[in-house]
Design a protein around this motif. Structure first.
Motif, short mmCIF file in Angstrom:
data_model
loop_
_atom_site.label_atom_id
_atom_site.label_comp_id
_atom_site.label_asym_id
_atom_site.label_seq_id
_atom_site.Cartn_x
_atom_site.Cartn_y
_atom_site.Cartn_z
N MET A 365 0.82 -1.20 0.00
CA MET A 365 0.00 0.00 0.00
C MET A 365 0.86 1.26 0.00
SD MET A 365 -3.14 -0.52 -0.36
CE MET A 365 -3.55 1.19 -0.07
N ALA A 366 1.99 1.22 0.71
CA ALA A 366 2.87 2.40 0.74
C ALA A 366 3.34 2.74 -0.67
CB ALA A 366 4.07 2.15 1.65
N VAL A 367 3.65 1.69 -1.46
CA VAL A 367 4.09 1.92 -2.84
C VAL A 367 2.90 2.37 -3.69
CG1 VAL A 367 5.09 0.83 -4.88
CG2 VAL A 367 5.97 0.26 -2.61
N GLN A 368 1.72 1.76 -3.46
CA GLN A 368 0.53 2.19 -4.21
C GLN A 368 0.24 3.67 -3.97
OE1 GLN A 368 -2.96 -0.31 -3.89
NE2 GLN A 368 -1.74 -2.12 -3.53
N GLN A 369 0.34 4.09 -2.72
CA GLN A 369 0.07 5.50 -2.42
C GLN A 369 1.11 6.41 -3.07
OE1 GLN A 369 0.01 5.43 1.84
NE2 GLN A 369 -1.98 4.42 1.95
N SER A 370 2.37 5.97 -3.07
CA SER A 370 3.41 6.76 -3.72
C SER A 370 3.19 6.82 -5.22
CB SER A 370 4.79 6.18 -3.40
OG SER A 370 5.07 6.27 -2.02
N LEU A 371 2.76 5.69 -5.81
CA LEU A 371 2.47 5.68 -7.25
C LEU A 371 1.29 6.58 -7.58
CD1 LEU A 371 2.94 1.89 -8.09
CD2 LEU A 371 4.42 3.77 -8.79
N SER A 375 1.41 9.71 -10.04
CA SER A 375 0.47 9.93 -11.14
C SER A 375 -0.19 11.30 -11.03
CB SER A 375 -0.59 8.83 -11.13
OG SER A 375 -1.54 9.05 -12.13
N GLN A 376 -0.54 11.68 -9.81
CA GLN A 376 -1.16 12.99 -9.60
C GLN A 376 -0.19 14.13 -9.96
OE1 GLN A 376 -2.54 13.59 -5.62
NE2 GLN A 376 -2.72 15.79 -5.84
N ARG A 377 1.05 14.01 -9.50
CA ARG A 377 2.03 15.06 -9.79
C ARG A 377 2.32 15.13 -11.29
NH1 ARG A 377 5.76 16.22 -5.77
NH2 ARG A 377 6.83 17.40 -7.40
N PRO A 744 -13.56 6.96 -20.88
CA PRO A 744 -12.43 6.84 -19.96
C PRO A 744 -11.61 8.11 -19.91
CG PRO A 744 -12.00 5.69 -22.02
CD PRO A 744 -13.43 6.15 -22.07
N PRO A 745 -11.09 8.49 -18.73
CA PRO A 745 -10.30 9.71 -18.61
C PRO A 745 -8.97 9.57 -19.33
CG PRO A 745 -10.26 8.48 -16.56
CD PRO A 745 -11.24 7.79 -17.46
N LEU A 746 -8.48 10.70 -19.79
CA LEU A 746 -7.21 10.70 -20.51
C LEU A 746 -6.07 10.36 -19.59
CD1 LEU A 746 -5.66 11.28 -23.11
CD2 LEU A 746 -5.55 13.67 -22.42
N PHE A 747 -6.08 10.95 -18.37
CA PHE A 747 -5.01 10.73 -17.41
C PHE A 747 -5.50 9.83 -16.29
CE2 PHE A 747 -2.60 13.45 -19.71
CZ PHE A 747 -3.00 14.77 -19.70
N PRO A 748 -4.57 9.21 -15.52
CA PRO A 748 -4.99 8.43 -14.35
C PRO A 748 -5.69 9.32 -13.35
CG PRO A 748 -2.70 8.03 -14.91
CD PRO A 748 -3.15 9.18 -15.74
N PRO A 749 -6.56 8.72 -12.48
CA PRO A 749 -7.36 9.55 -11.56
C PRO A 749 -6.53 10.20 -10.48
CG PRO A 749 -7.66 7.23 -11.11
CD PRO A 749 -6.84 7.32 -12.37
N LEU A 750 -6.95 11.41 -10.14
CA LEU A 750 -6.29 12.16 -9.06
C LEU A 750 -6.90 11.75 -7.73
CD1 LEU A 750 -4.52 14.54 -8.06
CD2 LEU A 750 -6.49 16.00 -8.43
N PRO A 751 -6.08 11.29 -6.75
CA PRO A 751 -6.65 10.75 -5.51
C PRO A 751 -7.15 11.80 -4.55
CG PRO A 751 -4.28 10.72 -5.42
CD PRO A 751 -4.64 11.23 -6.78
N GLN A 752 -8.41 12.19 -4.69
CA GLN A 752 -9.02 13.00 -3.64
C GLN A 752 -9.24 12.14 -2.41
OE1 GLN A 752 -9.59 16.19 -4.04
NE2 GLN A 752 -8.76 16.13 -6.10
N GLU A 753 -9.48 10.84 -2.63
CA GLU A 753 -9.61 9.83 -1.58
C GLU A 753 -8.89 8.62 -2.14
OE1 GLU A 753 -11.11 6.51 0.57
OE2 GLU A 753 -11.51 6.88 -1.53
#
Length: 810
Positions: A365-371, A375-377, A744-753
């Motif tokens: 999960m730590a790596v998932q959150q960093s990924l 993606s958001q950045r 489908p969105p062009l970019f990966p989703p931005l994690p608001q949650e």
């Protein structure tokens, strides 16, 4: 020797692992081989649990291996799934191993949405089954002795680990069987039995009496400690199991102490201390007599008593007739030494030598959150660079429209429709004209209302369950120890509040688009007319053929050509920026393995600088180039305006051509806004449905726990009284909304949650970020381009502070 003590297994209720874990996998990983592999692993994990805790287990090493593998797998998946009461809720129910229930109620059980609780209970069963396997060993063989010693030490380590970790793993009061006091006592009992096995092994191998005496004395000490822990704990003696265990511990303590005295007496005989030998054998005789009189129904002490009796008779006879050595008092004897050959097996995963992680390819999960952050950045950087290019291009178009370029250069004859206006007219018609825009405008309220209904229904489920919890808390008062639903649902309500705020901002964006459409609809309608009608609608003016071929016209045309070339280069640059990708998974995994933490901020910043540094510089250079060219265009246009012959008809014609050019730009912008708005609502529908499913799953899990806890509390408070009626537990509502196919969105989703995000880089319709009208360059005596929004708030569409807008930018 006496019977060995074993621990009963805990029993668990069935848990559906497949549905919630599969939903997480499908929501987190895109469809493909990776997702399919994770789904197969979920199925295998469910089968492993059923084999390990869902059926009776034989007292065999193969059954213990199943428990070890399941425990190892729990430790492995704990870091890879977001298990919690709010995010991925799995409720595990286990019965107290020692509580057998009563006539009016079942045994005590505890249901918790905690993988730590599941691990603790499985580890308890590992210790319990290891004790049962050890107790079944044939102690007349070396293999049996080795197996017993190994399993007793494993059991001691398992119970000791529970003692050290249970409170932090559960964050609440556990059942008595896994409480630190009980686990510590059981760990000590298992360690004493392991030491006793080594004593038996030393005796069978005919080792020196001094060694056997020390081993037995240490075992007696271990049993004594276990007896004291068990006797003085408040809750333990009331259980039938411990009522049976206490006498065995006391008997074992006396028997092993007697064994130590027996062998130490032999050592004294060898050293010609015959009086000491008799004193130790007399003490041993008293000990076995105590066992025989108090604990005869629990242990068999006859063989040991006979050995000590024979040794004492022989020693007395020899001393009376030959040695006449003085028999010292017990208090004057030297203490027998102690030798411990056992220690609790440390619990370090993997416990099973055959363990293979079913989710080996799933990152923690730590790596998932960093990924997700990476993606958001990356999306923020792409949005910023692309936004800068589009914003600058729109500024350029606005300036040229305010100067009526290039139409003014094409309209030197003053009596025909400029080619650029004809091209704009054909472009508007090809895109559907007013009809397509009006259709999209009519659809927006329906899409908005659908999303509001889903959100309202989701929050209604939380309200209903929270009301149920409040009623039960009022009914049972302090006996209702469950965490209040109001506290559990705070993250979900905060997330729902963000969604509602987003919908409110989107509604404002819809209104802005409609107002802009109303301003330009007449000119757009004029652009949609056939060429002959369009030509008739544009006033004629005096010919300006004298300007054809002049130097200023050629300069303006050259500058406009350079601007067109710059726009083409920007389109290519935008495609390059969007095509850049990078994967930091390997780097994050390496950092986590080496340092235990991930410095994701520094790693992501370095990767973004490396991949987007050159593109960022090219964007800045393009902006500087435009600024220089527009400055030259302004200067040339002032000279061009001074040369033109001014008249009322010419001014009226030029003003209408400006409005037509602005109408084309507004049409393109409004059409893009509406398409992005439609896509936004469709994407948000998918997100809200996932949010609704999450609320539904969590509410259902909490209701199950509610029913379980309610029955337990009711049975403890008043055994004969019925549980609360099921009508108190409100049904879970599910809307019957039909969801259209989603883009489908062009970019990966931005994690608001963490798992149910707003689409990344999407401001409602992006209105004002890429297509905002700008303050025109005023060129007397011409009228200006329509004014921009106020400077203090240049973007009429809502944005979150410090964040790129919500919606995906096409």
């Amino acid at each position: 020797m006496a019977t060995f003590i074993s621990v009963p297994l805990k029993k668990s209720s069935e848990v559906d692992l497949v549905k919630p874990l599969s939903k997480f996998v499908t929501a987190t990983y895109p469809a493909g081989e990776e997702q399919a592999e994770h789904l197969r692993a979920v199925e295998e994990l469910s089968r492993l649990r059923k084999s390990a805790v869902g059926r009776p287990l034989d007292k065999h090493e193969s059954s213990l291996e199943l428990l070890l593998r399941y425990y190892d797998q729990l430790c492995a998946v704990e870091a890879k799934f977001p298990f919690s009461e709010v995010r991925l809720c799995l409720t595990f129910t286990w019965k107290d191993a020692f509580d057998k229930g009563s006539l009016f109620g079942g045994s005590v059980k505890l249901a918790l949405a905690s993988v730590g609780y599941e691990k603790t209970c499985v580890l308890f069963n590992i210790g319990a089954l290891a004790s049962q396997i050890a107790s079944e060993q044939n102690l007349d063989s070396d293999d049996g002795l080795k197996g017993a010693a190994k399993n007793y030490q494993l059991a001691s380590g398992a119970f000791g680990h529970i003692k050290d970790t249970v409170l932090s793993a559960l964050n609440r009061e556990p059942t008595v069987d896994i409480s630190p006091e009980t686990a510590g006592t059981l760990s000590q009992v298992m360690l004493a039995q392991a030491q006793e096995v080594f004593c038996i092994k030393a005796t069978s191998d005919k080792m020196k009496d001094a060694i056997i005496a020390k081993l037995a004395n240490q075992a007696a000490d271990f049993y004594g400690d276990a007896f004291k822990q068990c006797q003085y704990k408040e809750n333990l003696p009331k259980y039938f199991y411990f009522q049976e265990v206490l006498p065995v511990l006391a008997a074992k303590h006396c028997m092993l102490q007697a064994t130590a005295e027996l062998h130490q007496g032999t050592v004294a005989n060898q050293k010609k201390r015959f009086g000491e030998e008799i004193a130790r054998l007399q003490h041993a005789t008293e000990l076995v007599k105590t066992v025989g009189s108090r604990y005869d129904e629990y242990v068999n002490v006859k063989d040991l008593s006979d050995r000590i009796g024979r040794a004492l008779t022989a020693a007395k006879k020899d001393n009376d007739f030959i040695y006449h050595d003085r028999v010292p008092e017990l208090k004057d004897l030297e203490h027998i030494g102690k030798a411990s050959l056992v220690k609790a097996t440390p619990i370090q995963t993997p416990l099973s030598q055959k363990f293979t992680d079913l989710f080996e390819k799933m990152v923690p999960m730590a790596v998932q959150q960093s990924l997700t952050m990476s993606s958001q950045r990356r999306g923020d950087m792409v949005s910023r660079l692309v936004g800068s290019l589009r914003e600058s291009t729109n500024l350029c178009n606005g300036v040229l429209a305010s100067l009526n370029l290039p139409a003014a250069l094409e309209d030197l004859s003053g009596d025909s429709v400029p080619p650029s206006i004809l091209e704009k007219s054909r472009a508007v018609a090809s895109q559907g004209g007013l009809q397509s825009v009006e259709t999209l405008i009519r659809e927006l309220p329906e899409l908005m209302q659908r999303n509001r209904e889903i959100l309202d229904e989701s929050l209604k489920m939380l309200d209903d369950e929270e009301a149920t919890d409040t009623e039960l808390r009022a009914k049972f008062s302090q006996r209702w120890s469950r965490t209040p639903s109001a506290d559990l649902y705070k993250p979900l309500r905060a997330e729902g509040g963000k969604f509602r705020s987003t919908l409110d901002m989107a509604a404002q964006a819809d209104q802005t688009v409609r107002e802009r459409y109303n301003i330009h609809c007449e000119m757009i309608r004029l652009l949609c007319r056939p060429e002959n009608e369009l030509s008739d609608s544009i006033p004629s003016a005096n010919p300006m053929k004298t300007l054809q071929g002049s130097e200023v016209v050629n300069v303006l045309r050259a500058l406009l050509a350079q601007l067109d070339e710059m726009k083409r280069e920007r389109e290519a640059l935008e495609m390059e920026i969007k095509a850049v990708t990078f994967d930091l998974t390997a780097s994050f995994l390496t950092a986590l393995a080496q340092d235990g933490i991930i410095n994701d901020e520094a790693m992501i910043s370095g990767a973004i600088d490396s991949h987007y540094g050159a593109s960022s510089e090219r964007v800045q250079q393009s902006l500087r180039t435009q600024e220089e060219l527009l400055s030259k265009v302004q200067t040339a246009h002032q000279e061009f305006s001074a040369l033109k012959q001014s008249s009322g008809e010419a001014d009226e014609r030029e003003e209408l051509l400006k409005k037509l050019a602005a109408a084309h730009d507004s049409y393109t912008e409004i059409s893009s806004n509406l398409k992005e708005g439609t896509k936004f609502y469709n994407d948000l529908t998918e997100i809200l449905l996932r949010f609704q499913n999450k609320c539904s799953d969590i509410v259902f899990a909490h209701l199950c726990v509610c029913v379980c806890v309610c029955v337990c509390v009711s049975s403890r408070v008043s055994p004969g009284s019925p549980a609360p009626p099921l009508s108190m537990f409100r049904p879970i509502r599910r809307p019957t909304l039909q969801t259209p196919p989603l883009v489908p969105p062009l970019f990966p989703p931005l994690p608001q949650e963490p798992f149910y995000q707003m689409p990344m880089a999407y401001n409602p319709y992006m209105y004002g970020q890429y297509n905002v009208p700008y303050v025109p360059y005023q060129t007397p005596p011409q009228g200006g381009y329509p004014a921009a929004p106020p400077a203090q708030h240049p973007y009429p569409y809502p944005q979150q502070p410090g964040q790129q807008p919500y919606y995906p930018q096409q």
